[in-house]
Design an enzyme around this catalytic site. Structure first.
Site, PDB file in Angstrom:
ATOM      1  N   GLY A  11       0.841  -1.199   0.000  1.00  8.77           N
ATOM      2  CA  GLY A  11       0.000   0.000   0.000  1.00  8.77           C
ATOM      3  C   GLY A  11       0.875   1.247   0.000  1.00  8.77           C
ATOM      4  O   GLY A  11       1.883   1.296   0.698  1.00  8.77           O
ATOM      5  N   GLY A 112       6.382  -2.326   3.606  1.00 10.29           N
ATOM      6  CA  GLY A 112       5.919  -2.653   4.956  1.00 10.29           C
ATOM      7  C   GLY A 112       6.291  -4.078   5.320  1.00 10.29           C
ATOM      8  O   GLY A 112       7.274  -4.635   4.801  1.00 10.29           O
ATOM      9  N   THR A 135       4.978   2.590   5.842  1.00  7.70           N
ATOM     10  CA  THR A 135       3.565   2.265   6.042  1.00  7.70           C
ATOM     11  C   THR A 135       2.910   3.272   6.977  1.00  7.70           C
ATOM     12  O   THR A 135       3.507   3.684   7.974  1.00  7.70           O
ATOM     13  CB  THR A 135       3.304   0.852   6.617  1.00  7.70           C
ATOM     14  N   ASP A 137       0.605   2.440   8.794  1.00  2.00           N
ATOM     15  CA  ASP A 137       0.138   1.663   9.957  1.00  2.00           C
ATOM     16  C   ASP A 137       1.122   1.677  11.135  1.00  2.00           C
ATOM     17  O   ASP A 137       0.747   1.360  12.257  1.00  2.00           O
ATOM     18  CB  ASP A 137      -0.104   0.202   9.563  1.00  2.00           C
TER      19      ASP A 137
END
Ligand code: F6P
Length: 362
Positions: A11, A112, A135, A137
């Protein structure tokens, strides 16, 4: 001749371009021999298919502030890399073949968790690999920070800020769903920064009684609205008690679009309040990197560039205690970095009255 391959995988996020700029500028300015930069298109896909373009200084100039990735990206799951394609050759074999065919000295992987696992595999196959922690996240093991996290945090926080006024005008409860995959870093930080009343993260399973108690308590106390920040991976205590397979089946059988809708309808049914859902979604990965990410990306890129100049490979660039360091790939590959439910931030959040839905208001 120094030949460097670069790819961006998984992503996307803000500061991918800023990081590549950091690598390339450092190498071009510091190398005493000619340098060739091979930019692989769409992540590992480009390495598999030998789809690349030659890049130079001008490609990396002026991209510090540009979001997305000039190379494109894709997801090639780690579990598929040994699968044999129609031509009888596996993806990992093709990647190794491309690397050797181009006589690369090293490969920089901006990715990631899954991407770093593949990077470690390639390193074990004898390739010179450097990973850079990408990332939103922030769930990459071995580094306290990943680039993209701070930019996503700003967007999620702004979203919560903006919801406050309309929630208050209409006297509504808002359930705001925030990205983060299986971990709660963005919802935790955005929830605290945005003044959420309740924050639900995967690391702390919630009880709906406790969530509704907060809403009712606020109503009784005269506050006409409430903000519940929910991680996309938030999980109730009942769900957390299920065997993994059963929980997976439950999530797959969900008829609502996502967890926020389930929580919203339950809060509405139990409290009688008007509840709305807000989801910033992929905007959290979009747009320009924030200043913090630009600085961090420049540093991790420069660190990778310096390592390339010194012919040092086989690690991920990381942030530990606000220092940029190198962590062996084998140490980080395949592990997730979760929020520690006992961490100081959660303790401080609790002491200012934020509920994590795990216990009644005392
Ligand atoms: O890993 C970044 C991330 O944005 C997660 O927060 C989210 O779960 C996932 O990617 C969304 O993936 P996709 O872009 O494939 O919808």
């Amino acid at each position: 001749m120094l030949r460097i391959g670069i790819l961006t995988s998984g992503g996307d996020c803000q500061a991918l371009n800023a990081t590549m700029r950091g690598i390339v500028k450092t190498v071009l300015l510091g190398s005493d021999e000619p340098v060739e930069i091979y930019g692989f298109q769409d992540g590992y896909r480009g390495l598999i298919d030998s789809n690349f373009r030659m890049l130079g200084w001008s490609d990396f100039s002026g991209i510090l502030t540009r979001g997305g990735t000039i190379l494109g990206t894709s997801r090639v799951p780690f579990k598929t890399i040994d699968e044999v394609d129609e031509d009888g050759v596996s993806k990992v074999e093709k990647m190794i073949h491309t690397y050797h065919k181009l006589k690369l000295d090293c490969l920089c992987v901006l990715g990631g968790n899954g991407s770093t696992k593949t990077a470690n595999r390639l390193s074990n196959e004898g390739l010179n690999v450097i990973a850079l922690p990408k990332t939103i996240d922030n769930d990459t093991w071995g580094t306290e920070l990943t680039f993209g996290f701070h930019s996503a945090l700003e967007i999620a926080t702004k979203f919560i800020d903006d919801i406050h006024t309309t929630a208050s005008s209409h006297g509504r409860v808002f359930v705001i769903e925030i990205m983060g995959h299986k971990v709660g870093w963005i919802p935790l930080y955005a929830g605290v920064a945005g003044g959420a009343d309740v924050i639900l993260i995967p690391e702390i399973p919630y009880d709906m009684d406790n969530v509704c108690e907060v809403v009712e308590q606020r109503t009784k106390g005269g506050a006409n609205f409430a903000i519940i920040a929910v991680a996309e991976g938030a999980i109730s205590k009942e769900e957390a008690a299920l065997p993994k397979k059963e929980y997976k089946a439950l999530v797959e059988s969900r008829t609502s679009p996502s967890v926020a809708y389930d929580i919203a309808s339950e809060v509405a049914a139990r409290t009688g309040r008007e509840v709305r859902v807000g989801i910033p979604g992929h905007t959290q990965r979009g747009g320009q990197p924030c200043p913090y990410d630009r600085v961090f990306a420049t540093q991790v890129g420069a660190e990778a560039g310096q390592a390339i100049l010194a012919r040092e490979y086989g690690f991920m660039v990381a942030d530990i205690g606000r220092k940029i360091v190198r962590v062996p790939l084998a140490e980080v590959a395949g592990k997730l970095k979760f929020v520690d439910p006992e961490c100081q931030l959660i303790a401080h959040a609790r002491s200012v009255g934020i509920s994590f839905g795990d216990m009644p208001i005392s």
